[in-house]
Design an enzyme around this catalytic site. Structure first.
Site, short mmCIF file in Angstrom:
data_model
loop_
_atom_site.label_atom_id
_atom_site.label_comp_id
_atom_site.label_asym_id
_atom_site.label_seq_id
_atom_site.Cartn_x
_atom_site.Cartn_y
_atom_site.Cartn_z
N ARG A 41 8.76 2.42 -11.60
CA ARG A 41 9.04 3.85 -11.58
C ARG A 41 7.74 4.61 -11.61
O ARG A 41 6.65 4.03 -11.61
CB ARG A 41 9.94 4.23 -12.75
CG ARG A 41 9.32 3.99 -14.09
CD ARG A 41 10.32 4.24 -15.21
NE ARG A 41 9.74 3.89 -16.50
CZ ARG A 41 10.46 3.73 -17.60
NH1 ARG A 41 11.75 3.86 -17.57
NH2 ARG A 41 9.87 3.43 -18.75
N THR A 83 4.50 6.22 -12.50
CA THR A 83 3.58 5.80 -13.55
C THR A 83 2.43 6.76 -13.76
O THR A 83 1.60 6.55 -14.62
CB THR A 83 2.93 4.45 -13.19
OG1 THR A 83 2.21 4.63 -11.98
CG2 THR A 83 3.96 3.36 -13.04
N TRP A 107 -4.01 1.75 -0.81
CA TRP A 107 -3.19 1.75 0.39
C TRP A 107 -4.04 1.81 1.65
O TRP A 107 -3.72 1.17 2.65
CB TRP A 107 -2.17 2.90 0.36
CG TRP A 107 -0.99 2.54 -0.48
CD1 TRP A 107 -0.68 3.04 -1.71
CD2 TRP A 107 0.01 1.56 -0.18
NE1 TRP A 107 0.46 2.44 -2.18
CE2 TRP A 107 0.91 1.53 -1.28
CE3 TRP A 107 0.24 0.69 0.89
CZ2 TRP A 107 2.03 0.69 -1.32
CZ3 TRP A 107 1.35 -0.14 0.84
CH2 TRP A 107 2.22 -0.15 -0.24
N HIS A 116 5.53 0.33 1.65
CA HIS A 116 4.95 1.56 1.11
C HIS A 116 6.04 2.61 0.90
O HIS A 116 6.11 3.26 -0.15
CB HIS A 116 3.87 2.05 2.07
CG HIS A 116 2.98 3.10 1.48
ND1 HIS A 116 2.00 3.71 2.21
CD2 HIS A 116 2.95 3.65 0.26
CE1 HIS A 116 1.39 4.60 1.43
NE2 HIS A 116 1.94 4.58 0.25
N ARG A 129 6.86 13.28 0.81
CA ARG A 129 6.55 12.01 1.45
C ARG A 129 7.42 11.70 2.67
O ARG A 129 7.03 10.94 3.52
CB ARG A 129 6.71 10.87 0.44
CG ARG A 129 5.73 10.97 -0.70
CD ARG A 129 6.05 9.94 -1.75
NE ARG A 129 5.25 10.10 -2.96
CZ ARG A 129 4.01 9.65 -3.10
NH1 ARG A 129 3.43 9.04 -2.09
NH2 ARG A 129 3.37 9.80 -4.23
N CYS A 142 -3.24 -0.05 -12.38
CA CYS A 142 -2.19 0.25 -13.35
C CYS A 142 -1.32 -0.99 -13.43
O CYS A 142 -0.88 -1.51 -12.41
CB CYS A 142 -1.41 1.48 -12.88
SG CYS A 142 0.36 1.40 -12.99
N CYS A 145 2.17 -1.03 -11.73
CA CYS A 145 2.11 -0.98 -10.27
C CYS A 145 1.60 -2.30 -9.73
O CYS A 145 2.03 -2.78 -8.69
CB CYS A 145 1.19 0.13 -9.78
SG CYS A 145 1.31 1.64 -10.72
#
Ligand SMILES: *[C@@H]1O[C@H](CO)[C@@H](O)[C@H](O)[C@H]1NC(C)=O
Ligand SMILES: *[C@@H]1O[C@H](CO)[C@@H](O)[C@H](O)[C@H]1NC(C)=O
Ligand SMILES: *[C@@H]1O[C@H](CO)[C@@H](O)[C@H](O)[C@H]1NC(C)=O
Length: 446
Positions: free
Chosen positions: A174, A176, A187, A233, A265, A372, A375
């Protein structure tokens, strides 16, 4: 477009045509009429998703071993105590003055911000590592039960002392708070250095543009690779939007859908056309993983295969559920060419497999640079899951030859791969489910 490129390409003709076929099928339908998306939605949301969810809650599937402590092999991590470092290494509490931590007394603006950031990151990014004693023991038994095998993508060094089991149910994917330049860097390196990057491709995180020639100059199997990564993604971003930290007070933390985040997005206008393309790639990824599940059925159907946790009746029950899901996957009417686009010409398929494998290896290494914990955990799991799906698709003919009893020498999956495969598909399946929710919310807003 596919036809033209196949004619002028000089690249692996069989694979090429089959991929074209595949891509035209998928995008064509998804472009032209929403009915096919609706077919997938109905199949996923009401048939597959509920069963898959039940399976993923079982002991076999909820524990995943992962090494979150590997250093990033590509660049030096020199950020300050922002969200990033705190999340990787929770701030030692003795470094933060007590008064600040309790929030009752503030020494200075700066110290206060620092402490809040650290606390924030610790809560949002930290991985809950608590496993009961029984689980730890069971896990030891599983390990001994595991088959060893060559894996498609870079296997995490699960025998390293740093590798630990995590409970995926306690660590949901979720929002973060991990975003901004650090996340973009990840990415961008995945896209730009590992995706057989199409010429003049827009950075995915910048706003898009029309793309009549978006893929010109890329051969088509590489395009498929790009679409898979883009789909991954998209899926991750849907989760972050769907489980956004909406309210964060002392008394209550509330997670839920954030429409603004979602629109930024995926909205067609705001993203200048990129959003719908990202969603199409998500469905593409869904179909690829679904196909892998339908193809791997013979491996799981063998009586010798067990979802070993030590509880016989429970294991048998879960195996039945797993087979039910695989049969369901097989029942979905995918009108692909049955001659298998991944395993067409033996030599070329081997080459393609090797190329995919190298790129996947790199992507799994890049996951060690994600700053993180949570993630990183889900990034690693989903990469391994997709890698496993590709391994299956590249091994179709081997899987068909698996004898009903006795060892299956040609094709093996480790427990790690199995857990990753189903959980990764679970993520995509959840995304498709969440999309419907977002669509409903948006419709009601009009
Ligand atoms: C792997 O990724 C790193 C970091 O993005 C890059 O520097 C390197 O060139 C890549 N190697 C391959 C083989 O893709
Ligand atoms: C939703 O996300 C946006 C960023 O896209 C943020 O500015 C906003 O505060 C969020 N809304 C809520 C209720 O958290
Ligand atoms: C095995 O699992 C079943 C649930 O399917 C449970 O009722 C039973 O208590 C378990 N047995 C042991 C020995 O843990």
């Amino acid at each position: 477009m596919c036809g033209q490129r196949a004619g002028g390409g000089g690249v692996v003709p069989i694979l090429f045509l089959l991929f074209c076929f595949l891509i035209q099928q998928v995008t064509g339908h998804l472009d032209d009429c929403t009915c096919d998306v609706e077919t997938i939605d109905a199949f996923n949301n009401y048939k597959l998703f509920p069963r898959l969810n039940e399976l993923l809650e079982s002991d076999y599937f909820r524990y995943y071993k992962v090494n979150l402590k590997k250093p990033c092999p590509f660049w030096n991590d020199n950020s300050h105590c922002g969200i990033r470092d705190c999340a990787v290494k929770p701030c030692p509490s003795d470094e933060v003055p007590d008064g600040i931590r309790s929030g009752s007394y503030k020494y200075s603006e700066e110290a206060n911000n620092l402490a809040e950031e650290c606390e924030e990151a610790k809560r949002l990014g930290a991985v809950d590592g608590s496993l009961s004693k029984e689980t730890q023991e069971a896990v030891l038994r599983w390990t001994r039960h595991d088959d060893s095998s060559d894996s498609f993508c870079e296997a995490d060094d699960i025998y390293s002392p740093d590798a630990e089991y995590v409970d995926l149910l306690l660590n949901p994917e979720r929002y973060t708070g991990y975003k901004g330049p650090d996340a973009w860097k990840i990415w961008n390196s995945i896209y730009e250095e590992n995706c057989f990057k199409p010429q003049n491709v827009k950075r995915p995180l910048a706003s898009g543009r029309g793309d009549a020639h978006f893929f010109s100059g890329v051969c088509v199997e590489k395009r498929a690779f790009y679409k898979l990564v883009s789909g991954l993604h998209a899926s991750i971003n849907i989760h972050l939007s769907a489980r956004y930290l909406l309210q964060d007070t002392w008394s209550e933390k509330k997670w839920g859908p954030n429409i603004t985040e979602f629109q930024q997005r995926f909205d067609e206008v705001i993203t200048r056309g990129e959003g719908p393309r990202r969603l199409k790639n998500l469905y593409f990824l869904y179909l690829i993983e679904l196909r892998a599940l339908s193809k791997v059925l013979p491996f799981f159907e063998r009586p010798a295969f067990q979802l070993y946790t030590g509880n016989k009746s429970y294991d048998a029950e879960m195996k039945n559920l797993l087979l039910e899901i695989l049969h369901l996957a097989k029942s979905f009417p995918l009108h692909f060419d049955e001659n298998s686009f991944f395993a067409g010409n033996k030599k070329e398929a081997a080459k393609l497999k090797e190329e995919f494998r190298l790129h996947f290896k790199n992507i799994s290494k890049i996951m060690d640079c994600v700053g993180c914990f949570k993630c990183r955990l889900w990034g690693k799991l989903q990469t391994q899951g997709l890698g496993t799906a590709l391994k299956i698709l590249f091994s179709e003919s081997l899987i068909e030859k698996i004898p009903e009893s006795g060892p299956s020498y040609g094709f093996q999956l480790t427990r790690q791969e199995i857990v990753a495969l189903f959980n990764a598909f679970g993520r995509i399946s959840t995304s498709v489910r969440e999309l419907e929710n977002f669509r409903n919310i948006l419709q009601n807003m009009r």
